[in-house]
Design a protein around this motif. Sequence first.
Motif, PDB file in Angstrom:
ATOM      1  N   ARG A 131       0.831  -1.207   0.000  1.00  0.00           N
ATOM      2  CA  ARG A 131       0.000   0.000   0.000  1.00  0.00           C
ATOM      3  C   ARG A 131       0.866   1.256   0.000  1.00  0.00           C
ATOM      4  NH1 ARG A 131      -2.852   3.938   2.336  1.00  0.00           N
ATOM      5  NH2 ARG A 131      -5.129   3.994   2.058  1.00  0.00           N
ATOM      6  N   PHE A 132       1.950   1.225   0.790  1.00  0.00           N
ATOM      7  CA  PHE A 132       2.880   2.352   0.814  1.00  0.00           C
ATOM      8  C   PHE A 132       3.434   2.625  -0.572  1.00  0.00           C
ATOM      9  CE2 PHE A 132       7.277   3.784   0.796  1.00  0.00           C
ATOM     10  CZ  PHE A 132       7.244   4.909   1.590  1.00  0.00           C
ATOM     11  N   GLY A 133       3.897   1.561  -1.251  1.00  0.00           N
ATOM     12  CA  GLY A 133       4.495   1.726  -2.566  1.00  0.00           C
ATOM     13  C   GLY A 133       3.528   2.291  -3.583  1.00  0.00           C
ATOM     14  N   MET A 134       2.272   1.791  -3.564  1.00  0.00           N
ATOM     15  CA  MET A 134       1.274   2.294  -4.503  1.00  0.00           C
ATOM     16  C   MET A 134       0.944   3.756  -4.218  1.00  0.00           C
ATOM     17  SD  MET A 134       0.532   0.132  -6.806  1.00  0.00           S
ATOM     18  CE  MET A 134      -0.755   1.239  -7.383  1.00  0.00           C
ATOM     19  N   GLU A 135       0.733   4.088  -2.956  1.00  0.00           N
ATOM     20  CA  GLU A 135       0.393   5.468  -2.605  1.00  0.00           C
ATOM     21  C   GLU A 135       1.531   6.417  -2.971  1.00  0.00           C
ATOM     22  OE1 GLU A 135      -1.103   7.196   1.540  1.00  0.00           O
ATOM     23  OE2 GLU A 135       1.037   7.492   1.150  1.00  0.00           O
ATOM     24  N   LEU A 136       2.769   6.010  -2.671  1.00  0.00           N
ATOM     25  CA  LEU A 136       3.908   6.860  -2.986  1.00  0.00           C
ATOM     26  C   LEU A 136       4.033   7.079  -4.488  1.00  0.00           C
ATOM     27  CD1 LEU A 136       6.472   8.432  -2.481  1.00  0.00           C
ATOM     28  CD2 LEU A 136       7.696   6.256  -2.200  1.00  0.00           C
ATOM     29  N   ALA A 137       3.835   6.031  -5.289  1.00  0.00           N
ATOM     30  CA  ALA A 137       3.936   6.184  -6.744  1.00  0.00           C
ATOM     31  C   ALA A 137       2.917   7.197  -7.250  1.00  0.00           C
ATOM     32  CB  ALA A 137       3.741   4.827  -7.416  1.00  0.00           C
ATOM     33  N   MET A 138       1.710   7.191  -6.680  1.00  0.00           N
ATOM     34  CA  MET A 138       0.702   8.168  -7.084  1.00  0.00           C
ATOM     35  C   MET A 138       1.071   9.572  -6.637  1.00  0.00           C
ATOM     36  SD  MET A 138      -3.031   6.343  -6.755  1.00  0.00           S
ATOM     37  CE  MET A 138      -2.786   5.619  -5.141  1.00  0.00           C
ATOM     38  N   LEU A 139       1.534   9.708  -5.400  1.00  0.00           N
ATOM     39  CA  LEU A 139       1.937  11.021  -4.903  1.00  0.00           C
ATOM     40  C   LEU A 139       3.092  11.584  -5.735  1.00  0.00           C
ATOM     41  CD1 LEU A 139       1.799  10.317  -1.067  1.00  0.00           C
ATOM     42  CD2 LEU A 139       0.398  11.997  -2.270  1.00  0.00           C
ATOM     43  N   ASP A 140       4.052  10.727  -6.034  1.00  0.00           N
ATOM     44  CA  ASP A 140       5.196  11.170  -6.829  1.00  0.00           C
ATOM     45  C   ASP A 140       4.749  11.604  -8.220  1.00  0.00           C
ATOM     46  OD1 ASP A 140       8.007  11.528  -7.367  1.00  0.00           O
ATOM     47  OD2 ASP A 140       7.965   9.639  -8.470  1.00  0.00           O
ATOM     48  N   ALA A 141       3.840  10.808  -8.825  1.00  0.00           N
ATOM     49  CA  ALA A 141       3.344  11.161 -10.163  1.00  0.00           C
ATOM     50  C   ALA A 141       2.606  12.489 -10.142  1.00  0.00           C
ATOM     51  CB  ALA A 141       2.424  10.047 -10.683  1.00  0.00           C
ATOM     52  N   LEU A 142       1.805  12.703  -9.107  1.00  0.00           N
ATOM     53  CA  LEU A 142       1.047  13.942  -9.010  1.00  0.00           C
ATOM     54  C   LEU A 142       1.975  15.138  -8.827  1.00  0.00           C
ATOM     55  CD1 LEU A 142      -1.960  14.682  -9.064  1.00  0.00           C
ATOM     56  CD2 LEU A 142      -1.946  14.574  -6.555  1.00  0.00           C
ATOM     57  N   ALA A 143       2.999  14.981  -7.981  1.00  0.00           N
ATOM     58  CA  ALA A 143       3.947  16.081  -7.772  1.00  0.00           C
ATOM     59  C   ALA A 143       4.730  16.374  -9.048  1.00  0.00           C
ATOM     60  CB  ALA A 143       4.895  15.742  -6.630  1.00  0.00           C
ATOM     61  N   ARG A 144       5.107  15.339  -9.777  1.00  0.00           N
ATOM     62  CA  ARG A 144       5.825  15.550 -11.042  1.00  0.00           C
ATOM     63  C   ARG A 144       4.918  16.251 -12.056  1.00  0.00           C
ATOM     64  NH1 ARG A 144      10.656  12.221 -11.343  1.00  0.00           N
ATOM     65  NH2 ARG A 144      10.736  10.848  -9.514  1.00  0.00           N
TER      66      ARG A 144
END
Length: 384
Positions: free
Chosen positions: A112-125
Amino acid sequence: MNDAILTPLFEDPQLSWERVELPLMVPIRTSSATYEKRDVLALRLRATVAGEPVEGFGECSPLPEWSAETISEVELALRGLTRNPAFQEGIGLAAERLDAALGNLAGMPTLRFGMELAMLDALARQRRVPLATLFAGDAPVDLTYGVRLQSTHALDPPAITAGRVRVSVGDSTRAAKLKVGLDPLETDVERIRLVREKCPNAAIRLDANRAFSFEQALAFAEAVAPFNIDFLEEPVACESVEEFAELSAKSAVPIAADESCTPPSFARELIAARAVNTLVLKPMSLGGLLPTLELIELAERAGLRVVISNLIESAIGRRAAAHLVAGSAHFKALEGSHGLITGNWLKEDLASERDKNLGGTLRLDDAPGLGFVPLPFASGKESP
Protein backbone atom coordinates in the motif's frame (compact mmCIF):
# COMPACT_ATOMS: atom_id res chain seq x y z
CA MET A 1 -2.61 18.50 4.05
CA ASN A 2 -3.87 19.73 0.72
CA ASP A 3 -7.15 17.83 0.25
CA ALA A 4 -7.04 18.57 -3.48
CA ILE A 5 -4.51 15.77 -3.92
CA LEU A 6 -7.20 13.25 -2.95
CA THR A 7 -9.49 13.98 -5.90
CA PRO A 8 -7.53 13.05 -9.08
CA LEU A 9 -8.35 9.70 -10.67
CA PHE A 10 -5.43 7.70 -12.05
CA GLU A 11 -6.93 5.99 -15.09
CA ASP A 12 -5.51 3.06 -17.05
CA PRO A 13 -2.84 2.36 -14.41
CA GLN A 14 0.15 0.32 -15.57
CA LEU A 15 2.64 -1.16 -13.10
CA SER A 16 6.20 -2.34 -13.53
CA TRP A 17 8.80 -3.15 -10.91
CA GLU A 18 12.34 -4.29 -10.28
CA ARG A 19 13.55 -6.43 -7.39
CA VAL A 20 16.98 -5.27 -6.26
CA GLU A 21 19.41 -6.50 -3.60
CA LEU A 22 21.24 -3.74 -1.73
CA PRO A 23 24.18 -4.96 0.41
CA LEU A 24 24.89 -3.19 3.69
CA MET A 25 28.24 -1.65 4.55
CA VAL A 26 28.41 -3.80 7.69
CA PRO A 27 25.91 -6.23 9.25
CA ILE A 28 23.30 -4.56 11.45
CA ARG A 29 22.48 -6.50 14.63
CA THR A 30 19.31 -5.92 16.65
CA SER A 31 17.54 -7.98 19.31
CA SER A 32 15.31 -9.53 16.63
CA ALA A 33 17.65 -10.14 13.66
CA THR A 34 20.97 -9.46 11.95
CA TYR A 35 20.80 -7.83 8.51
CA GLU A 36 23.51 -8.03 5.84
CA LYS A 37 21.44 -6.76 2.89
CA ARG A 38 18.10 -5.28 1.93
CA ASP A 39 15.86 -6.72 -0.74
CA VAL A 40 13.66 -3.98 -2.18
CA LEU A 41 11.00 -3.70 -4.85
CA ALA A 42 11.24 -0.48 -6.85
CA LEU A 43 7.83 0.31 -8.36
CA ARG A 44 6.83 2.40 -11.37
CA LEU A 45 3.26 3.56 -12.03
CA ARG A 46 2.17 4.96 -15.36
CA ALA A 47 -1.37 6.28 -15.74
CA THR A 48 -3.49 9.09 -17.10
CA VAL A 49 -4.73 11.95 -14.91
CA ALA A 50 -7.20 14.42 -16.45
CA GLY A 51 -6.17 13.22 -19.88
CA GLU A 52 -2.44 13.76 -19.26
CA PRO A 53 0.03 10.86 -18.99
CA VAL A 54 1.83 10.73 -15.64
CA GLU A 55 4.61 8.63 -14.15
CA GLY A 56 5.64 8.10 -10.55
CA PHE A 57 7.80 5.81 -8.46
CA GLY A 58 7.37 3.94 -5.20
CA GLU A 59 8.96 1.22 -3.11
CA CYS A 60 7.66 -1.94 -1.44
CA SER A 61 10.32 -3.26 0.94
CA PRO A 62 9.17 -5.46 3.83
CA LEU A 63 11.85 -6.02 6.47
CA PRO A 64 12.31 -9.63 7.67
CA GLU A 65 11.40 -10.16 11.35
CA TRP A 66 9.54 -6.84 11.27
CA SER A 67 6.99 -6.89 8.43
CA ALA A 68 4.21 -9.48 8.33
CA GLU A 69 4.53 -9.92 4.55
CA THR A 70 7.60 -11.08 2.63
CA ILE A 71 9.00 -9.49 -0.49
CA SER A 72 8.05 -12.57 -2.53
CA GLU A 73 4.47 -12.28 -1.31
CA VAL A 74 4.39 -8.60 -2.28
CA GLU A 75 5.74 -9.36 -5.74
CA LEU A 76 3.14 -12.09 -6.24
CA ALA A 77 0.45 -9.68 -5.05
CA LEU A 78 1.58 -7.04 -7.55
CA ARG A 79 1.28 -9.55 -10.37
CA GLY A 80 -2.27 -10.30 -9.33
CA LEU A 81 -3.10 -6.63 -8.90
CA THR A 82 -2.31 -5.85 -12.52
CA ARG A 83 -5.11 -8.27 -13.53
CA ASN A 84 -7.64 -6.99 -10.98
CA PRO A 85 -10.64 -5.29 -12.71
CA ALA A 86 -11.17 -2.94 -9.73
CA PHE A 87 -7.58 -1.73 -10.09
CA GLN A 88 -7.82 -1.37 -13.86
CA GLU A 89 -10.90 0.87 -13.48
CA GLY A 90 -8.72 3.51 -11.87
CA ILE A 91 -7.22 4.41 -8.50
CA GLY A 92 -7.04 7.49 -6.33
CA LEU A 93 -5.31 8.75 -3.20
CA ALA A 94 -8.43 9.02 -1.03
CA ALA A 95 -8.15 6.14 1.47
CA GLU A 96 -11.49 4.57 0.61
CA ARG A 97 -10.76 4.69 -3.13
CA LEU A 98 -7.25 3.27 -2.83
CA ASP A 99 -8.33 0.52 -0.44
CA ALA A 100 -11.22 -0.43 -2.72
CA ALA A 101 -8.86 -0.73 -5.69
CA LEU A 102 -6.39 -2.83 -3.72
CA GLY A 103 -9.01 -5.02 -2.05
CA ASN A 104 -7.46 -7.51 0.38
CA LEU A 105 -4.00 -6.32 -0.67
CA ALA A 106 -4.60 -3.09 1.27
CA GLY A 107 -3.74 -5.23 4.29
CA MET A 108 -0.14 -5.41 3.06
CA PRO A 109 1.31 -2.14 4.42
CA THR A 110 4.45 -2.18 2.29
CA LEU A 111 2.48 -2.72 -0.93
CA ARG A 112 0.00 0.00 0.00
CA PHE A 113 2.88 2.35 0.81
CA GLY A 114 4.50 1.73 -2.57
CA MET A 115 1.27 2.29 -4.50
CA GLU A 116 0.39 5.47 -2.61
CA LEU A 117 3.91 6.86 -2.99
CA ALA A 118 3.94 6.18 -6.74
CA MET A 119 0.70 8.17 -7.08
CA LEU A 120 1.94 11.02 -4.90
CA ASP A 121 5.20 11.17 -6.83
CA ALA A 122 3.34 11.16 -10.16
CA LEU A 123 1.05 13.94 -9.01
CA ALA A 124 3.95 16.08 -7.77
CA ARG A 125 5.83 15.55 -11.04
CA GLN A 126 2.71 16.49 -13.01
CA ARG A 127 2.37 19.70 -10.98
CA ARG A 128 6.15 20.32 -11.17
CA VAL A 129 6.53 20.67 -7.40
CA PRO A 130 8.64 18.79 -4.83
CA LEU A 131 6.83 15.94 -3.10
CA ALA A 132 6.97 17.87 0.19
CA THR A 133 4.61 20.49 -1.21
CA LEU A 134 1.73 18.00 -1.37
CA PHE A 135 1.75 17.58 2.43
CA ALA A 136 2.02 21.24 3.42
CA GLY A 137 -1.49 22.53 2.75
CA ASP A 138 -1.27 26.31 3.08
CA ALA A 139 1.99 26.20 5.05
CA PRO A 140 5.20 27.29 3.30
CA VAL A 141 7.79 24.66 2.36
CA ASP A 142 11.49 25.45 2.72
CA LEU A 143 13.92 22.72 1.61
CA THR A 144 16.97 24.92 2.22
CA TYR A 145 18.05 23.40 5.52
CA GLY A 146 16.83 19.86 5.01
CA VAL A 147 15.60 17.36 7.58
CA ARG A 148 17.51 16.96 10.83
CA LEU A 149 18.90 13.45 11.27
CA GLN A 150 19.51 11.33 14.32
CA SER A 151 22.75 9.37 14.40
CA THR A 152 21.93 5.66 14.77
CA HIS A 153 24.45 3.16 16.16
CA ALA A 154 24.51 -0.63 16.35
CA LEU A 155 25.75 -2.79 19.20
CA ASP A 156 29.50 -2.13 19.24
CA PRO A 157 31.84 -2.13 22.26
CA PRO A 158 31.21 0.91 24.50
CA ALA A 159 34.40 2.85 23.64
CA ILE A 160 33.91 2.31 19.89
CA THR A 161 30.28 3.42 20.06
CA ALA A 162 31.18 6.53 22.05
CA GLY A 163 33.89 7.43 19.55
CA ARG A 164 31.54 7.05 16.61
CA VAL A 165 28.83 9.12 18.28
CA ARG A 166 31.40 11.82 19.03
CA VAL A 167 32.39 11.96 15.35
CA SER A 168 28.78 12.14 14.12
CA VAL A 169 27.19 14.33 16.81
CA GLY A 170 30.03 16.16 18.55
CA ASP A 171 28.88 18.99 20.82
CA SER A 172 25.59 19.48 18.98
CA THR A 173 22.10 18.78 20.31
CA ARG A 174 21.38 16.18 17.61
CA ALA A 175 19.99 12.84 18.68
CA ALA A 176 22.09 9.71 18.95
CA LYS A 177 20.15 6.45 18.96
CA LEU A 178 21.79 3.44 20.62
CA LYS A 179 20.66 -0.16 20.46
CA VAL A 180 20.35 -1.73 23.93
CA GLY A 181 19.10 -4.94 25.49
CA LEU A 182 21.38 -7.61 24.03
CA ASP A 183 24.44 -6.95 26.17
CA PRO A 184 24.59 -7.20 29.97
CA LEU A 185 23.17 -4.21 31.83
CA GLU A 186 26.63 -3.12 32.92
CA THR A 187 27.85 -2.99 29.31
CA ASP A 188 24.83 -0.98 28.15
CA VAL A 189 25.25 1.48 31.03
CA GLU A 190 28.95 1.89 30.31
CA ARG A 191 28.23 2.53 26.62
CA ILE A 192 25.66 5.19 27.52
CA ARG A 193 27.93 6.76 30.13
CA LEU A 194 30.77 7.14 27.64
CA VAL A 195 28.47 8.60 25.00
CA ARG A 196 27.17 11.17 27.45
CA GLU A 197 30.71 11.99 28.53
CA LYS A 198 31.88 12.61 24.95
CA CYS A 199 28.63 14.24 23.75
CA PRO A 200 27.28 16.31 26.65
CA ASN A 201 24.57 18.02 24.61
CA ALA A 202 23.28 15.08 22.55
CA ALA A 203 19.73 13.79 22.86
CA ILE A 204 20.42 10.14 23.72
CA ARG A 205 17.74 7.76 22.52
CA LEU A 206 17.74 4.08 23.42
CA ASP A 207 16.08 1.32 21.41
CA ALA A 208 15.53 -2.06 23.05
CA ASN A 209 13.38 -3.65 20.32
CA ARG A 210 11.26 -5.32 23.03
CA ALA A 211 14.23 -7.08 24.63
CA PHE A 212 13.08 -6.56 28.24
CA SER A 213 10.40 -7.82 30.55
CA PHE A 214 8.30 -5.17 32.29
CA GLU A 215 10.41 -5.38 35.46
CA GLN A 216 13.69 -5.39 33.51
CA ALA A 217 12.60 -2.30 31.61
CA LEU A 218 11.92 -0.39 34.80
CA ALA A 219 15.27 -1.44 36.29
CA PHE A 220 17.05 -0.46 33.09
CA ALA A 221 15.32 2.93 33.00
CA GLU A 222 16.35 3.55 36.60
CA ALA A 223 19.97 2.67 35.80
CA VAL A 224 20.25 5.01 32.79
CA ALA A 225 18.14 7.91 34.07
CA PRO A 226 21.19 9.84 35.40
CA PHE A 227 22.42 10.25 31.82
CA ASN A 228 19.49 12.46 30.74
CA ILE A 229 17.85 10.06 28.30
CA ASP A 230 15.62 11.51 25.57
CA PHE A 231 13.49 8.36 25.49
CA LEU A 232 13.58 4.57 25.75
CA GLU A 233 12.02 3.05 22.66
CA GLU A 234 9.83 -0.05 22.76
CA PRO A 235 11.50 -1.71 25.78
CA VAL A 236 8.68 -4.24 26.30
CA ALA A 237 6.26 -6.10 24.07
CA CYS A 238 3.24 -4.40 25.64
CA GLU A 239 -0.03 -5.96 24.53
CA SER A 240 -2.36 -3.13 25.50
CA VAL A 241 -2.55 0.61 25.78
CA GLU A 242 -2.98 0.18 29.52
CA GLU A 243 0.38 -1.61 29.76
CA PHE A 244 2.06 1.22 27.90
CA ALA A 245 0.43 3.77 30.17
CA GLU A 246 1.58 1.89 33.28
CA LEU A 247 5.11 1.56 31.90
CA SER A 248 5.25 5.28 31.12
CA ALA A 249 3.92 6.18 34.56
CA LYS A 250 6.51 4.04 36.38
CA SER A 251 9.54 4.55 34.13
CA ALA A 252 12.35 6.87 35.21
CA VAL A 253 12.81 7.94 31.54
CA PRO A 254 10.29 8.81 28.83
CA ILE A 255 8.89 5.89 26.81
CA ALA A 256 8.49 5.76 23.02
CA ALA A 257 6.45 3.34 20.92
CA ASP A 258 7.86 2.00 17.65
CA GLU A 259 6.82 -1.52 16.61
CA SER A 260 3.55 -0.96 18.48
CA CYS A 261 2.57 1.92 16.19
CA THR A 262 1.54 -0.74 13.67
CA PRO A 263 -1.29 -1.07 12.85
CA PRO A 264 -2.26 2.62 12.76
CA SER A 265 -5.39 1.87 14.80
CA PHE A 266 -3.25 0.97 17.81
CA ALA A 267 -1.14 4.09 17.33
CA ARG A 268 -4.35 6.13 17.43
CA GLU A 269 -5.26 4.47 20.74
CA LEU A 270 -1.83 5.25 22.18
CA ILE A 271 -2.24 8.89 21.17
CA ALA A 272 -5.76 9.17 22.55
CA ALA A 273 -4.62 7.78 25.91
CA ARG A 274 -1.33 9.73 25.85
CA ALA A 275 0.18 6.41 26.90
CA VAL A 276 3.68 7.27 25.60
CA ASN A 277 5.82 10.36 25.26
CA THR A 278 6.90 9.77 21.66
CA LEU A 279 5.78 7.81 18.61
CA VAL A 280 8.35 6.48 16.12
CA LEU A 281 6.46 6.22 12.84
CA LYS A 282 7.65 4.23 9.83
CA PRO A 283 5.45 5.08 6.83
CA MET A 284 6.38 1.82 5.09
CA SER A 285 4.90 -0.10 8.04
CA LEU A 286 1.85 2.16 8.30
CA GLY A 287 0.71 1.69 4.72
CA GLY A 288 1.57 5.12 3.38
CA LEU A 289 2.67 8.70 3.89
CA LEU A 290 -0.90 9.98 4.21
CA PRO A 291 -1.85 7.58 7.06
CA THR A 292 1.37 8.69 8.74
CA LEU A 293 0.42 12.33 8.29
CA GLU A 294 -2.92 11.65 9.97
CA LEU A 295 -1.07 10.24 13.01
CA ILE A 296 1.25 13.27 13.09
CA GLU A 297 -1.78 15.56 13.19
CA LEU A 298 -3.32 13.55 16.03
CA ALA A 299 -0.06 13.55 17.98
CA GLU A 300 0.24 17.30 17.49
CA ARG A 301 -3.17 17.87 19.04
CA ALA A 302 -2.31 15.53 21.94
CA GLY A 303 0.99 17.28 22.65
CA LEU A 304 3.10 14.20 21.84
CA ARG A 305 6.34 13.97 19.89
CA VAL A 306 6.86 12.14 16.59
CA VAL A 307 10.03 10.73 15.05
CA ILE A 308 9.83 9.63 11.41
CA SER A 309 11.93 6.57 10.65
CA ASN A 310 12.26 3.84 8.01
CA LEU A 311 12.89 0.13 7.43
CA ILE A 312 16.44 0.57 6.04
CA GLU A 313 14.80 1.46 2.73
CA SER A 314 16.30 2.57 -0.53
CA ALA A 315 16.52 6.24 -1.50
CA ILE A 316 12.94 6.01 -2.81
CA GLY A 317 11.22 5.30 0.51
CA ARG A 318 13.78 7.10 2.64
CA ARG A 319 13.62 10.40 0.76
CA ALA A 320 9.84 10.15 0.51
CA ALA A 321 9.72 10.02 4.32
CA ALA A 322 12.05 13.03 4.45
CA HIS A 323 9.71 14.94 2.12
CA LEU A 324 6.87 14.16 4.53
CA VAL A 325 8.87 15.73 7.38
CA ALA A 326 9.85 18.75 5.27
CA GLY A 327 6.28 19.31 4.14
CA SER A 328 4.98 19.00 7.72
CA ALA A 329 7.62 21.13 9.42
CA HIS A 330 4.94 23.44 10.80
CA PHE A 331 3.98 20.73 13.32
CA LYS A 332 5.70 21.11 16.67
CA ALA A 333 5.43 17.34 17.11
CA LEU A 334 8.13 16.86 14.44
CA GLU A 335 10.75 19.10 16.01
CA GLY A 336 13.99 17.22 16.59
CA SER A 337 15.96 14.56 14.74
CA HIS A 338 14.57 11.79 12.54
CA GLY A 339 15.69 8.27 11.70
CA LEU A 340 16.53 8.74 8.02
CA ILE A 341 20.31 8.53 7.97
CA THR A 342 20.29 4.88 6.91
CA GLY A 343 21.34 5.63 3.34
CA ASN A 344 24.87 5.66 4.77
CA TRP A 345 24.42 2.00 5.70
CA LEU A 346 24.02 0.85 2.09
CA LYS A 347 26.90 0.01 -0.24
CA GLU A 348 24.61 0.67 -3.19
CA ASP A 349 21.36 2.60 -3.57
CA LEU A 350 18.68 3.35 -6.14
CA ALA A 351 19.52 7.03 -6.69
CA SER A 352 22.40 8.15 -8.88
CA GLU A 353 23.70 10.37 -6.07
CA ARG A 354 24.21 9.50 -2.41
CA ASP A 355 22.13 11.29 0.21
CA LYS A 356 23.27 14.84 0.87
CA ASN A 357 23.85 14.51 4.61
CA LEU A 358 25.35 17.90 5.39
CA GLY A 359 25.80 19.20 8.91
CA GLY A 360 23.54 16.53 10.33
CA THR A 361 20.68 17.17 7.91
CA LEU A 362 19.35 15.39 4.82
CA ARG A 363 19.14 17.95 2.01
CA LEU A 364 16.36 17.41 -0.50
CA ASP A 365 16.27 18.55 -4.11
CA ASP A 366 13.55 21.00 -5.13
CA ALA A 367 13.04 19.11 -8.39
CA PRO A 368 9.53 17.71 -8.99
CA GLY A 369 8.37 14.70 -7.02
CA LEU A 370 11.04 12.66 -5.28
CA GLY A 371 13.66 14.66 -7.16
CA PHE A 372 15.18 11.74 -9.08
CA VAL A 373 14.35 8.78 -11.32
CA PRO A 374 15.28 5.50 -9.59
CA LEU A 375 18.16 3.71 -11.28
CA PRO A 376 16.22 0.56 -12.21
CA PHE A 377 14.03 2.73 -14.46
CA ALA A 378 16.55 5.28 -15.63
CA SER A 379 17.54 3.03 -18.53
CA GLY A 380 13.98 2.10 -19.47
CA LYS A 381 13.98 -1.36 -17.93
CA GLU A 382 10.63 -3.08 -17.67
CA SER A 383 9.22 -5.93 -15.61
CA PRO A 384 5.87 -7.70 -16.01
